[in-house]
Design a protein around this motif. Sequence first.
Motif, mmCIF file in Angstrom:
data_model
loop_
_atom_site.group_PDB
_atom_site.id
_atom_site.type_symbol
_atom_site.label_atom_id
_atom_site.label_comp_id
_atom_site.label_asym_id
_atom_site.label_seq_id
_atom_site.Cartn_x
_atom_site.Cartn_y
_atom_site.Cartn_z
ATOM 1 N N VAL A 135 83.636 54.759 25.663
ATOM 2 C CA VAL A 135 82.685 53.821 26.269
ATOM 3 C C VAL A 135 81.314 54.140 25.686
ATOM 4 O O VAL A 135 80.648 55.081 26.103
ATOM 5 C CB VAL A 135 82.683 53.938 27.802
ATOM 6 N N LEU A 136 80.883 53.360 24.700
ATOM 7 C CA LEU A 136 79.643 53.627 23.972
ATOM 8 C C LEU A 136 78.493 52.861 24.613
ATOM 9 O O LEU A 136 78.012 51.863 24.095
ATOM 10 C CB LEU A 136 79.804 53.245 22.496
ATOM 11 N N ASN A 140 79.870 59.175 32.379
ATOM 12 C CA ASN A 140 80.419 58.185 31.467
ATOM 13 C C ASN A 140 81.937 58.207 31.639
ATOM 14 O O ASN A 140 82.509 59.296 31.798
ATOM 15 C CB ASN A 140 80.023 58.539 30.026
ATOM 16 N N PRO A 141 82.598 57.067 31.620
ATOM 17 C CA PRO A 141 84.060 57.072 31.791
ATOM 18 C C PRO A 141 84.788 57.939 30.765
ATOM 19 O O PRO A 141 85.823 58.544 31.074
ATOM 20 C CB PRO A 141 84.431 55.596 31.625
ATOM 21 N N THR A 142 84.267 58.033 29.547
ATOM 22 C CA THR A 142 84.918 58.847 28.523
ATOM 23 C C THR A 142 84.767 60.329 28.826
ATOM 24 O O THR A 142 85.680 61.122 28.565
ATOM 25 C CB THR A 142 84.340 58.537 27.138
ATOM 26 N N SER A 157 75.854 54.332 36.521
ATOM 27 C CA SER A 157 74.564 53.655 36.462
ATOM 28 C C SER A 157 73.804 53.980 35.189
ATOM 29 O O SER A 157 73.162 53.127 34.596
ATOM 30 C CB SER A 157 73.707 54.036 37.676
ATOM 31 N N TYR A 158 73.900 55.252 34.735
ATOM 32 C CA TYR A 158 73.137 55.684 33.576
ATOM 33 C C TYR A 158 73.921 56.771 32.848
ATOM 34 O O TYR A 158 74.491 57.667 33.483
ATOM 35 C CB TYR A 158 71.762 56.207 34.022
ATOM 36 N N GLY A 159 73.960 56.702 31.521
ATOM 37 C CA GLY A 159 74.834 57.557 30.731
ATOM 38 C C GLY A 159 74.566 59.032 30.818
ATOM 39 O O GLY A 159 75.464 59.838 30.585
ATOM 40 N N ARG A 160 73.325 59.445 31.138
ATOM 41 C CA ARG A 160 73.067 60.866 31.233
ATOM 42 C C ARG A 160 73.777 61.493 32.432
ATOM 43 O O ARG A 160 74.101 62.682 32.415
ATOM 44 C CB ARG A 160 71.555 61.134 31.325
ATOM 45 N N ALA A 161 74.009 60.692 33.452
ATOM 46 C CA ALA A 161 74.662 61.216 34.657
ATOM 47 C C ALA A 161 76.176 61.288 34.497
ATOM 48 O O ALA A 161 76.813 62.248 34.938
ATOM 49 C CB ALA A 161 74.305 60.363 35.863
ATOM 50 N N ILE A 208 74.369 66.547 27.512
ATOM 51 C CA ILE A 208 75.599 65.757 27.569
ATOM 52 C C ILE A 208 76.216 65.589 26.184
ATOM 53 O O ILE A 208 75.507 65.532 25.179
ATOM 54 C CB ILE A 208 75.331 64.364 28.169
ATOM 55 N N PRO A 209 77.537 65.504 26.109
ATOM 56 C CA PRO A 209 78.151 65.175 24.826
ATOM 57 C C PRO A 209 78.001 63.683 24.549
ATOM 58 O O PRO A 209 77.796 62.888 25.471
ATOM 59 C CB PRO A 209 79.621 65.538 25.042
ATOM 60 N N GLY A 210 78.092 63.304 23.300
ATOM 61 C CA GLY A 210 78.168 61.881 22.995
ATOM 62 C C GLY A 210 79.527 61.338 23.406
ATOM 63 O O GLY A 210 80.531 62.050 23.317
ATOM 64 N N PRO A 211 79.606 60.096 23.877
ATOM 65 C CA PRO A 211 80.905 59.540 24.254
ATOM 66 C C PRO A 211 81.922 59.574 23.120
ATOM 67 O O PRO A 211 83.107 59.813 23.353
ATOM 68 C CB PRO A 211 80.561 58.101 24.657
#
Length: 369
Positions: free
Chosen positions: A29-30, A49-51, A43-47, A226-229
């Motif tokens: 999920v990019l 991510n589905p991946t 809501s926000y990727g830093r918190a 955080i890691p990248g998705p």
Amino acid sequence: MSVPGDGTLASHAGERDAVAGEPARPGPVLSSIFHLGPGASDSYGRADNPTYRDLERAIGELEGGGVYTTAFASGMAAISAVLFGLLTAGDTVVIPSDGYYATRPLALDRLDALGVTVRQAPTPGPYSLDGAALVLLETPSNPGMDVCDLAAVCAEAHAAGALVAVDNTTATPLGQRPLDFGADLVLASDTKALSGHGDLLIGHVSTRDEALAGRIRQWRSWTGAIPGPFEAWLALRSLATLDLRLERQASNALAVASLLAARPEVSAVRYPGLPDDPAHPVASKQMRRFGGVLSAVLPDAAFVERMLAASRLAAAVTSFGDVRTGIDRRAQWGGDVVPEGFVRISCGIEDTADLVADLTVALDAALAG
């Protein structure tokens, strides 16, 4: 169904329930932003991510289940979360004196400046635990391949009121499950054997304590570690072959360790899978397999360079856990107290006979000068 074997567990770890018409292997999920509304879980990727969650669920299953896992951008990000997310001024932490070299300056420089007392102990012990809030272990140690008795140290630390975190990078969850021996947290640089292809940076922290997991996850959100998705997805994709990779790497490591132990120019070999290794009795009690990494002391730096030049299969690299064999002369980096000819060898998945033959030729060439 009975408890699945490692191959079944690894190949299905983190798998979502099948949905007709949906991808059997969902892609990453990019996205860093999500539509808000009733029932929205992101809501926000830093918190989150589905991946991330797919990877964390998979690693939790490999850790033995009932585990809260938090993925990080690297192994050092995972170590930092444990040290800085759990310790405060006035606390005391015990760290390995012979473990991953970057952990020591991080603790001695930054934790000390924040009012945290840092003690060091060799992996086999003894440990000074009076007043300690946290004990960080690494077993097998990198690069020396020493081992500590997890059950004994965890029991002693808990009696002293300390939490125990274990860096399990070398072993991976299929080689050793520290949580089963009493550790409160387990962390790893999944850049190494867990993802295993030498092409991404990622790490994780796992615990069975929900409150500890919340503190670790909060640290990740606050610091953005955080890691990248896409990296998380690549790591998840790599887990399917973990059992197969570790099986070959361990076979190769035992064969290479046996080869080196029989060579008169090699003054020391450490691999917990060798029956006469000092760590073997303890390792045999707690390790499910002995892994693909070993260490040896060769005559000098020039010998190591000649050996690498003569090898067709082993490359000079400073990471480990790759599918290709790598050799690192650790003294060149200055972080470890080791002889100039000390090498850490990370065995890949080459055919065992080919690898042994190649290294035999390379050692002979290095000896001939």
